[in-house]
Structure formats: structure tokens, C-alpha cells
Design a protein around this motif. Structure first.
Motif, mmCIF file in Angstrom:
data_model
loop_
_atom_site.group_PDB
_atom_site.id
_atom_site.type_symbol
_atom_site.label_atom_id
_atom_site.label_comp_id
_atom_site.label_asym_id
_atom_site.label_seq_id
_atom_site.Cartn_x
_atom_site.Cartn_y
_atom_site.Cartn_z
ATOM 1 N N MET A 1 0.856 -1.198 0.000
ATOM 2 C CA MET A 1 0.000 0.000 0.000
ATOM 3 C C MET A 1 0.886 1.240 0.000
ATOM 4 S SD MET A 1 -2.968 1.069 2.707
ATOM 5 C CE MET A 1 -3.847 2.589 2.519
ATOM 6 N N THR A 2 0.622 2.196 -0.909
ATOM 7 C CA THR A 2 1.439 3.412 -1.032
ATOM 8 C C THR A 2 0.963 4.459 -0.029
ATOM 9 O OG1 THR A 2 1.720 2.976 -3.392
ATOM 10 C CG2 THR A 2 2.236 5.192 -2.583
ATOM 11 N N GLN A 3 1.938 4.954 0.746
ATOM 12 C CA GLN A 3 1.604 5.963 1.763
ATOM 13 C C GLN A 3 1.864 7.380 1.191
ATOM 14 O OE1 GLN A 3 3.683 5.476 5.416
ATOM 15 N NE2 GLN A 3 2.468 7.019 6.500
ATOM 16 N N THR A 4 0.882 8.263 1.290
ATOM 17 C CA THR A 4 0.989 9.632 0.769
ATOM 18 C C THR A 4 1.777 10.513 1.734
ATOM 19 O OG1 THR A 4 -1.146 9.370 -0.315
ATOM 20 C CG2 THR A 4 -0.302 11.619 -0.058
ATOM 21 N N PHE A 5 2.745 11.286 1.166
ATOM 22 C CA PHE A 5 3.561 12.189 1.990
ATOM 23 C C PHE A 5 2.982 13.600 1.923
ATOM 24 C CE2 PHE A 5 6.964 15.369 2.198
ATOM 25 C CZ PHE A 5 7.421 15.132 3.497
ATOM 26 N N ILE A 6 2.774 14.156 3.051
ATOM 27 C CA ILE A 6 2.247 15.521 3.143
ATOM 28 C C ILE A 6 3.258 16.366 3.910
ATOM 29 C CG2 ILE A 6 0.380 16.984 3.973
ATOM 30 C CD1 ILE A 6 -1.454 14.570 3.768
ATOM 31 N N ARG A 7 3.759 17.459 3.249
ATOM 32 C CA ARG A 7 4.751 18.324 3.896
ATOM 33 C C ARG A 7 4.060 19.198 4.938
ATOM 34 N NH1 ARG A 7 9.706 19.425 2.344
ATOM 35 N NH2 ARG A 7 9.288 18.638 0.230
ATOM 36 N N THR A 8 4.664 19.278 6.085
ATOM 37 C CA THR A 8 4.072 20.050 7.188
ATOM 38 C C THR A 8 4.739 21.407 7.401
ATOM 39 O OG1 THR A 8 5.546 18.978 8.765
ATOM 40 C CG2 THR A 8 3.371 17.954 8.374
ATOM 41 N N GLU A 9 5.828 21.699 6.699
ATOM 42 C CA GLU A 9 6.510 22.985 6.866
ATOM 43 C C GLU A 9 7.040 23.450 5.510
ATOM 44 O OE1 GLU A 9 10.825 21.107 8.250
ATOM 45 O OE2 GLU A 9 9.648 22.323 9.621
ATOM 46 N N MET A 10 7.142 24.787 5.363
ATOM 47 C CA MET A 10 7.599 25.370 4.117
ATOM 48 C C MET A 10 9.117 25.332 4.011
ATOM 49 S SD MET A 10 4.924 26.260 2.433
ATOM 50 C CE MET A 10 5.639 27.348 1.217
ATOM 51 N N LEU A 11 9.618 25.098 2.814
ATOM 52 C CA LEU A 11 11.054 25.140 2.589
ATOM 53 C C LEU A 11 11.534 26.592 2.552
ATOM 54 C CD1 LEU A 11 11.468 22.438 -0.188
ATOM 55 C CD2 LEU A 11 12.028 22.242 2.229
ATOM 56 N N PRO A 12 12.727 26.873 3.044
ATOM 57 C CA PRO A 12 13.234 28.255 2.978
ATOM 58 C C PRO A 12 13.483 28.647 1.522
ATOM 59 C CG PRO A 12 14.954 26.770 3.722
ATOM 60 C CD PRO A 12 13.683 25.959 3.695
ATOM 61 N N PRO A 13 13.251 29.936 1.191
ATOM 62 C CA PRO A 13 13.471 30.376 -0.209
ATOM 63 C C PRO A 13 14.942 30.290 -0.583
ATOM 64 C CG PRO A 13 13.056 32.253 1.217
ATOM 65 C CD PRO A 13 12.795 31.032 2.055
ATOM 66 N N GLU A 14 15.206 29.872 -1.794
ATOM 67 C CA GLU A 14 16.566 29.776 -2.293
ATOM 68 C C GLU A 14 16.984 31.087 -2.962
ATOM 69 O OE1 GLU A 14 16.892 26.474 -4.852
ATOM 70 O OE2 GLU A 14 16.413 24.974 -3.308
ATOM 71 N N ALA A 15 18.282 31.285 -3.002
ATOM 72 C CA ALA A 15 18.816 32.492 -3.648
ATOM 73 C C ALA A 15 18.571 32.425 -5.142
ATOM 74 C CB ALA A 15 20.304 32.622 -3.352
ATOM 75 N N PRO A 16 18.276 33.547 -5.773
ATOM 76 C CA PRO A 16 18.071 33.529 -7.235
ATOM 77 C C PRO A 16 19.363 33.180 -7.948
ATOM 78 C CG PRO A 16 18.189 35.774 -6.430
ATOM 79 C CD PRO A 16 18.154 34.897 -5.215
ATOM 80 N N PRO A 17 19.290 32.724 -9.175
ATOM 81 C CA PRO A 17 20.506 32.422 -9.945
ATOM 82 C C PRO A 17 21.394 33.656 -10.072
ATOM 83 C CG PRO A 17 18.564 31.534 -11.029
ATOM 84 C CD PRO A 17 18.068 32.380 -9.903
ATOM 85 N N ALA A 18 22.684 33.411 -10.143
ATOM 86 C CA ALA A 18 23.640 34.528 -10.177
ATOM 87 C C ALA A 18 23.413 35.428 -11.375
ATOM 88 C CB ALA A 18 25.063 33.980 -10.179
ATOM 89 N N ARG A 19 22.969 34.858 -12.470
ATOM 90 C CA ARG A 19 22.789 35.680 -13.665
ATOM 91 C C ARG A 19 21.535 36.548 -13.600
ATOM 92 N NH1 ARG A 19 20.705 31.472 -18.352
ATOM 93 N NH2 ARG A 19 18.809 30.772 -17.273
ATOM 94 N N ASP A 20 20.662 36.333 -12.614
ATOM 95 C CA ASP A 20 19.426 37.095 -12.491
ATOM 96 C C ASP A 20 19.429 38.037 -11.296
ATOM 97 O OD1 ASP A 20 18.319 35.915 -14.736
ATOM 98 O OD2 ASP A 20 17.503 34.234 -13.590
ATOM 99 N N SER A 21 20.578 38.303 -10.701
ATOM 100 C CA SER A 21 20.633 39.207 -9.558
ATOM 101 C C SER A 21 22.029 39.791 -9.424
ATOM 102 C CB SER A 21 20.256 38.468 -8.258
ATOM 103 O OG SER A 21 21.214 37.448 -7.985
ATOM 104 N N GLY A 22 22.106 40.881 -8.667
ATOM 105 C CA GLY A 22 23.389 41.469 -8.328
ATOM 106 C C GLY A 22 24.105 42.118 -9.498
ATOM 107 N N ALA A 23 25.439 42.172 -9.372
ATOM 108 C CA ALA A 23 26.263 42.863 -10.357
ATOM 109 C C ALA A 23 26.258 42.161 -11.707
ATOM 110 C CB ALA A 23 27.696 42.987 -9.831
ATOM 111 N N ILE A 24 26.181 40.819 -11.694
ATOM 112 C CA ILE A 24 26.188 40.084 -12.960
ATOM 113 C C ILE A 24 24.954 40.447 -13.794
ATOM 114 C CG2 ILE A 24 26.098 37.787 -13.988
ATOM 115 C CD1 ILE A 24 27.716 36.755 -11.668
ATOM 116 N N LYS A 25 23.790 40.535 -13.146
ATOM 117 C CA LYS A 25 22.578 40.915 -13.867
ATOM 118 C C LYS A 25 22.707 42.321 -14.429
ATOM 119 C CE LYS A 25 17.633 41.714 -13.229
ATOM 120 N NZ LYS A 25 16.524 41.768 -12.254
ATOM 121 N N TRP A 26 23.249 43.253 -13.630
ATOM 122 C CA TRP A 26 23.399 44.631 -14.098
ATOM 123 C C TRP A 26 24.344 44.707 -15.291
ATOM 124 C CZ3 TRP A 26 27.219 48.204 -14.838
ATOM 125 C CH2 TRP A 26 26.821 49.542 -14.990
ATOM 126 N N LEU A 27 25.490 43.986 -15.220
ATOM 127 C CA LEU A 27 26.429 43.993 -16.331
ATOM 128 C C LEU A 27 25.800 43.401 -17.585
ATOM 129 C CD1 LEU A 27 29.693 42.892 -14.479
ATOM 130 C CD2 LEU A 27 29.173 45.153 -15.381
#
Length: 468
Positions: A1-27
Motif C-alpha cells: 500500500m502506497t503511503q501519501t507524503f504531506i509536507r508540514t513545513e515550508m522550505l526556505p526560499p533559495e537564492a536567485p541564480p547569479a545571472r538574475d541578480s546582483g552585479a552580474i545581472k546589471w552587467l
């Protein structure tokens, strides 16, 4: 019998990709967004590198301790093995900086222009920044008399009586509303200083007052008669009497001692302060429905704008004295200030007229719907919006005016760019020096003009209310 997994807490947000933020994005978005932009960026970097690679060693490798240009060249040649022109000779600035700042002002009196310059910031603070209490505006009104005493010297009772006189006139003018208050203030000041123009304006006002269809406020009649009967005669008699009892004052300094940035700041600040209100009056006069007022305003603006500033300066130096009443002797610096003020006011009038034309017609109709008269509408609704729109043009005119103060060298005044530099080169020790004076003077001009530009941007951001 397959048991369903239900997440009880939110994952912390990850940093955006380097090319989409900071100095690299501006350049990536601003410098390398495409092939053409990439080529232009690399070409621009090469030009900057090529220019700075030759300029920075010349600036920072200069000599500061030397008694003459020849000694500078010898030190540089011994260091670099060249002919001595590979680096700047900043020793000239170290030896003659006081002349670039104060001209030939007496060295033991340098504290007076320094104090006047420091008090200038105190006087401008309530005008430029709203955080300061409005009561400090009284210091702004008193500053011209104090600065005149510090710079030119003379009896201390002249500025004291002048401050009391302006305060009395201002008190009378504020008791009369609308245009009559402005007329009172201008006419009485001219009368008090014995200016013939004041007598002419007073005669014209009396002529207008005699017309049956013109209603003049009774307060104007009473205040003018009372002022002329009591206060005006005292100005020319009380101050010499007080000075004979208490001969307090400062050592007089002739105008031919002024020079350098002291002269540029005196002419620039005074012309800027008086050209703005005069430009507002001319802009309103050009839009007036009265034929005489509009014709005079248009004629003045077009004549001044059609004549080069150097022509007006020669007029101030050579011809203005012939148009004055006999016995009238205006200082050359004062004559230059008057003509430079007129020149800047004509250009400011067109800048402000553009701001007035940019306002929608509904603003004028709203003022009429509120029951405001002409002066109330201009003061409360029309002019604040027009000036906000005109801020970039007004500041550009101010910056150009301040830089144009270097033209006074053609009428015999020692401006910092040409007049003082020629005086320095007349010394045999510094004969032949070329770039260093212009770099030094240009750096100070850049600091002052850049400060005005930054303040205009601050003022624009502060007054920007359309998208809040």
C-alpha cells in the motif's frame, strides 16, 4: 500500500541564480546585452584605460614642494629620467592657492571672506531645506548686509540701519495684499536708497492713483506717507550721527583687491539670488494682458537674449556710468552684478514661461473656481507647479551663469581662470606653467557646479508627487 507524503513545513526560499541578480545581472543588462553593446563597452573601456594610463601618473606623480617651475622640472626629470614634463608641478598651487581663492585681498583679513562664506551656508539653509525652522529666514534677509560689511568693510552702522530699513519696508509690504504689497516693497526700497528710479516709479504710481477707475488701498496711502514722513529721513541722518559717537567698523577694502573664487562667488551668488525673482516677474509680465507691461517685458527679454554677455560686461564697464545721474558712482563689481543679473533674468524668464505654458488650463480654472485673485492664484497654485517643472532649466541657467563669471576678466577683474592665472604667470618663477592652473580651477568649478546639479536632483525627487 502506497503511503501519501504531506509536507508540514515550508522550505526556505533559495537564492536567485547569479545571472538574475546582483552585479552580474546589471552587467548583462546594461553593458553586454548584445553584440553591438558588447563591442561599444569594450571600446569604451579601452579609451578610458588609454586616457587614465597617461593622466593619472601625470596628476598623482606631480611635485608639491618646489620654489619655481624650473625646480619642479629638475625634480621630475631626476625621478623619471625625462625632460621634466612627465608629471604636474602642483607646487604652483601650493604657493599661490590663496590668490586663486581670495585674489589680492589683504592676507591678514582672510578671516572676513571666510566668515562670509561660512555664513552663506547658514543663510541658504532655510531656503534650500525645509527641515530648518522658518524663523531662520530672518538670517537670510540680514545676510546681504552682513556680507557687505565683512567683504567691503566700513562703518558697522550701515548694515545695521540697512537691516532695520529692510525690516520696516517688509513689515509695511506684508500688511498690504496682492500686487500693491510688492509695489510698496520695491518702490520704498528704491526711495530709501536715493535711487532716481524710485522717484520715477513713485511719480508713475501717483499718476495712476489719480485715475478715477483705479482703486488704491487706503492702507497703501497711509503706510507710504507714514514711512516717508518718519522712517525715510532717518536713514540718511541717523547712521552718520551714531558713527560719530561710536565709530565701530571694519577696515575698508577696495574692489580692485577682489579676485579669484571670492569674486566669482560674490558675483554668482548675488546674480542668482536676484535674477530668479526678476525672471519670475518678467515671465508673468510677458503673459500679462496689459499691453504696456507685456511689451516692456518682451522687449527687455528679447534685447538681453539677443546680446552677448561680453557686450553687456563692456557696457557695465564703460557705458553704464554715462547713463547714470551726475555724481552717481557705482562700483565696477556692482555694475557687473547688475548686468549679469539682467542677463540671467532674461533667460530664466523664458524657462519659467515654459513651465507656465506646460500647466494644464484646468489649474487656472481651478484657481478661479476657488475665488482666488491673480496674486493668490500665482502664489498658491500656479507658480509652485511651474517652478517645479522648470527646476532643470533653472539650475542649468544658474550653472551657466556661475561659469560665465570668468568673462569678467575682459573688463579688468581678476577672475580665477584667466585673471589670477595671468598674475601668477607674470612671476618669473612660474613663467611657462600651463595646464596646472586650469586643472586646479576646473576642479573647483566642477565641485561647485556638480553640487548645484545634485541639489536640483534632490529637489526634483522631493517634489515628485505625481505617482505617490
Amino acid at each position: 500500500m502506497t503511503q501519501t507524503f504531506i509536507r508540514t513545513e515550508m522550505l526556505p526560499p533559495e537564492a536567485p541564480p547569479a545571472r538574475d541578480s546582483g552585479a552580474i545581472k546589471w552587467l548583462r543588462e546594461n553593458l553586454f546585452s548584445g553584440p553591438l553593446n558588447t563591442i561599444l563597452t569594450l571600446l569604451g573601456l579601452f579609451i578610458v584605460y588609454w586616457g587614465l594610463s597617461g593622466l593619472l601618473p601625470w596628476i598623482f606623480g606631480g611635485v608639491w614642494n618646489a620654489g619655481s617651475l624650473g625646480e619642479c622640472r629638475e625634480i621630475i626629470a631626476a625621478r623619471t629620467g625625462g625632460d621634466g614634463t612627465e608629471a604636474a608641478c602642483w607646487a604652483m598651487v601650493r604657493e599661490r592657492w590663496h590668490q586663486y581663492l581670495f585674489g589680492f585681498y589683504p592676507s591678514d583679513l582672510y578671516w572676513r571672506p571666510t566668515l562670509a562664506f561660512g555664513l552663506l551656508f547658514v543663510a541658504l539653509a532655510p531656503v534650500l531645506f525645509s527641515q530648518f525652522p522658518r524663523k531662520m529666514f530672518l538670517l537670510t534677509l540680514a545676510y546681504p548686509a552682513v556680507a557687505y560689511l565683512l567683504l567691503w568693510g566700513g562703518s558697522v552702522w550701515v548694515p545695521v540701519m540697512l537691516i532695520l530699513l529692510v525690516g520696516a519696508v517688509f513689515f509695511i509690504a506684508t500688511r498690504i495684499g496682492g500686487g500693491w504689497g510688492v509695489t510698496t516693497f520695491v518702490v520704498l526700497l528704491l526711495l530709501c536708497f536715493g535711487n532716481p528710479l524710485g522717484n520715477i516709479l513713485w511719480f508713475l504710481f501717483r499718476l495712476v492713483d489719480a485715475l478715477p477707475f483705479v482703486a488704491v488701498p487706503v492702507a497703501f496711502e497711509q503706510s507710504v506717507l507714514g514711512f516717508l514722513a518718519k522712517i525715510f529721513p532717518l536713514f540718511s541722518h541717523v547712521h552718520p550721527w551714531i558713527h560719530s559717537i561710536l565709530p565701530w567698523g571694519l577696515t575698508p577694502v577696495n574692489s580692485d583687491k577682489f579676485g579669484g573664487f571670492l569674486l566669482a562667488i560674490v558675483i554668482g551668488v548675488t546674480a542668482i539670488s536676484f535674477s530668479l525673482p526678476l525672471g519670475i516677474i518678467l515671465a508673468l509680465g510677458r503673459q500679462s494682458d496689459m499691453f504696456i507691461v507685456k511689451s516692456l517685458s518682451v522687449g527687455f527679454i528679447e534685447f538681453i537674449r539677443g546680446v552677448p554677455l561680453i557686450t553687456l560686461l563692456f557696457t557695465a564697464s564703460l557705458l553704464l556710468q554715462y547713463f547714470l545721474p551726475p555724481g552717481t558712482n557705482f562700483d565696477l563689481i556692482l555694475r557687473v552684478i547688475i548686468l549679469v543679473t539682467f542677463f540671467a533674468a532674461a533667460y530664466l524668464a523664458e524657462v519659467i514661461r515654459g513651465g507656465l505654458a506646460a500647466l494644464p488650463r484646468g489649474q487656472y480654472e481651478a484657481a478661479d473656481a476657488l475665488g482666488l485673485n491673480y496674486w493668490q492664484a500665482q502664489r498658491l497654485i500656479i507658480m509652485p507647479q511651474a517652478l517645479k517643472i522648470s527646476i532643470p532649466g533653472i539650475v542649468s541657467t544658474f550653472i551657466g551663469l556661475f561659469k560665465d563669471t570668468t568673462l569678467v576678466s575682459f573688463v579688468g577683474l581678476l577672475d580665477p581662470l584667466r585673471g589670477v592665472t595671468m598674475a601668477v604667470r607674470a612671476d618669473i618663477n612660474w613663467k611657462g606653467i600651463y595646464w596646472e592652473p586650469y586643472v586646479f580651477v576646473g576642479a573647483i568649478f566642477f565641485i561647485l557646479c556638480f553640487s548645484m546639479s545634485r541639489y536640483s536632483m534632490y529637489l526634483e525627487r522631493k517634489l515628485k508627487t505625481d505617482h505617490r
